[in-house]
Design a protein around this motif. Structure first.
Motif, short mmCIF file in Angstrom:
data_model
loop_
_atom_site.label_atom_id
_atom_site.label_comp_id
_atom_site.label_asym_id
_atom_site.label_seq_id
_atom_site.Cartn_x
_atom_site.Cartn_y
_atom_site.Cartn_z
N ILE A 78 -30.24 -15.33 0.49
CA ILE A 78 -29.10 -14.22 0.42
C ILE A 78 -28.88 -13.40 1.71
CG2 ILE A 78 -28.63 -11.81 -0.79
CD1 ILE A 78 -30.27 -12.92 -3.35
N SER A 79 -30.04 -13.49 2.37
CA SER A 79 -30.04 -12.66 3.77
C SER A 79 -29.18 -13.34 4.65
CB SER A 79 -31.19 -12.17 4.16
OG SER A 79 -32.12 -13.41 4.69
N ALA A 93 -25.85 -7.70 0.65
CA ALA A 93 -27.14 -8.25 0.07
C ALA A 93 -27.27 -7.60 -1.18
CB ALA A 93 -27.94 -8.09 1.20
N ALA A 99 -34.05 -9.83 1.28
CA ALA A 99 -32.54 -10.02 1.32
C ALA A 99 -31.94 -8.89 2.50
CB ALA A 99 -31.84 -9.73 -0.08
N SER A 121 -25.40 -12.88 3.45
CA SER A 121 -24.56 -11.79 3.43
C SER A 121 -24.56 -11.35 5.11
CB SER A 121 -25.54 -10.77 2.85
OG SER A 121 -25.97 -11.28 1.40
N MET A 140 -25.39 -9.27 -4.08
CA MET A 140 -25.83 -10.69 -4.53
C MET A 140 -27.10 -10.50 -5.25
SD MET A 140 -24.70 -12.76 -1.13
CE MET A 140 -24.98 -14.37 -2.07
N THR A 141 -27.89 -9.72 -4.82
CA THR A 141 -29.22 -9.41 -5.65
C THR A 141 -29.07 -9.02 -6.91
OG1 THR A 141 -30.35 -8.86 -3.45
CG2 THR A 141 -31.39 -8.26 -5.24
#
Length: 379
Positions: free
Chosen positions: A285-286, A295, A204, A289, A298-299
């Motif tokens: 995700i990356s 990031a 991410a 974000s 979200m992780t």
């Protein structure tokens, strides 16, 4: 339409390896953190359960045997919802994790209870989850058995003056983890959880870091295509994930002494399928974000449901239907079935093909979404 260019892909690949080599904290985190987390959590994680799915082989089919089944249901520890006619069916339920407990009532149960003889009810417990096994053993020994038959034994003693002898004995056997060690249950699950958390976080951060540094914009103006760039950035993390996986598998097997009962090759192959799914999640995700802080947030949103809803701590059978449904969209849920099945039960694809298919579907869908989003960001 432009064709895939291997030289551009290799250039991105070499660049990514060099960038990872310069980022020593990330390398240390990828290699060292899994081992540290496994050592810490391996000694710390505990669990609790009720409403365990139970299979019943009622050979008596009498009023007395039905009362026993009702007593088990009323205990709230066991849910005797499955009925079979032999040991082969029982093994299929326990091997496939459809049931955690099997209660076997002998043919002469009703006759012996109504008369003056003794009888034995056999209970088979899936010991792959030690806490669930202990709860099951406690339930069958206390609720509906010992209490009721102690009263009956007292009456027999009063009538004949004999020493009370319980007319019903419970014979309990534990499968898969006879010593009911929590470590044997926790280590395989920790392998999946740690791999997910570390690899998802590293992946991410990969694109987001380049966004913040402005190097992604420099790559956009080059002839490199989105697919080449994405694969070039992804392959190093696949290699890191494989090394990390082999490292913590070795720690789990050699240090903690929890060897897989099933195929080690199958375990590695299905673990890499799970790793591929996690990489796709991290890449997605990356692409969403804008900063490393986003990031990370979200992780964390991925990590918390994985711990609570996947069956890592709480058995999914005991969850409300809504939470069970949410857990169904967490890839770790299916990998835990795979890793525990191979480690503790020694089962193969004949029992794990559904979870394998779900993980493969997750991987394809997530990679498609990540690639689409990645392409949109570059455009």
């Amino acid at each position: 339409m432009k064709r895939f260019n291997w030289s551009r892909f290799l250039a991105i690949l070499v660049k990514e390896f060099r960038q990872i080599a310069r980022d020593k904290p990330s390398v240390i985190m990828a290699v060292g953190m899994p081992v540290i987390m496994l050592l810490l959590f391996g000694y710390a994680v505990n669990t609790d359960v009720d409403h365990m799915p139970t299979v019943v082989w009622d050979q008596s089919m009498s009023q007395d045997s039905r009362e026993v089944i009702s007593s088990l249901r009323n205990s709230t520890y066991l849910d005797p919802d499955f009925y079979v006619r032999g040991y082969d069916e029982i093994r299929r339920y326990l091997d496939g994790s459809s049931a955690r407990v099997a209660v076997i009532i002998p043919p002469d149960y009703g006759k012996q209870v109504q008369g003056s003889g003794n009888t034995t009810v056999q209970v088979l417990v899936d010991g792959s989850d030690p806490t669930a096994a202990r709860a099951a053993m406690s339930a069958v020994q206390t609720v509906g058995f010992n209490t009721g038959w102690e009263v009956q034994a007292d009456r027999l003693a009063q009538q004949g003056g004999a020493t009370p002898v319980l007319p019903v004995q419970v014979e309990t056997r534990v499968w898969y983890n006879p010593d009911m060690k929590s470590l044997v249950f926790n280590i395989p699950a920790l392998i999946g959880l740690i791999i997910q958390n570390v690899i998802a976080m590293l992946t991410a951060f990969s694109l987001v870091r380049e966004k913040e540094r402005g190097t992604l914009e420099q790559l956009v103006v080059t002839p490199v295509r989105p697919t080449e760039l994405m694969l070039g950035k992804l392959v190093p993390f696949v290699i890191i994930a494989f090394v990390s996986l082999m490292l913590i598998l070795s720690v789990g097997i050699l240090w903690f002494g929890v060897p897989p009962k099933g195929s080690l090759l199958l375990l590695i192959l299905l673990s890499m399928l799970f790793v591929t799914t996690v990489l796709a999640i991290g890449l997605l995700i990356s692409t969403i974000s804008r900063t490393q802080l986003q990031a990370m947030q979200m992780t964390i949103l991925l990590i918390l449901p994985s711990i609570l809803l996947s069956g890592f701590i709480f058995p999914r059978e005991t969850m409300p239907l809504f939470l069970k449904g949410l857990g169904g969209i967490v890839p770790l849920t299916y990998f835990l079935v795979i890793v525990r099945g191979i480690f503790l039960k020694g089962i193969g694809l004949e029992y794990l093909w559904k979870e394998t298919l779900v993980l493969a579907t997750f991987s394809l869908v997530l990679f498609f979404l990540a690639a689409k989003r990645f392409r949109k960001n570059l455009d």
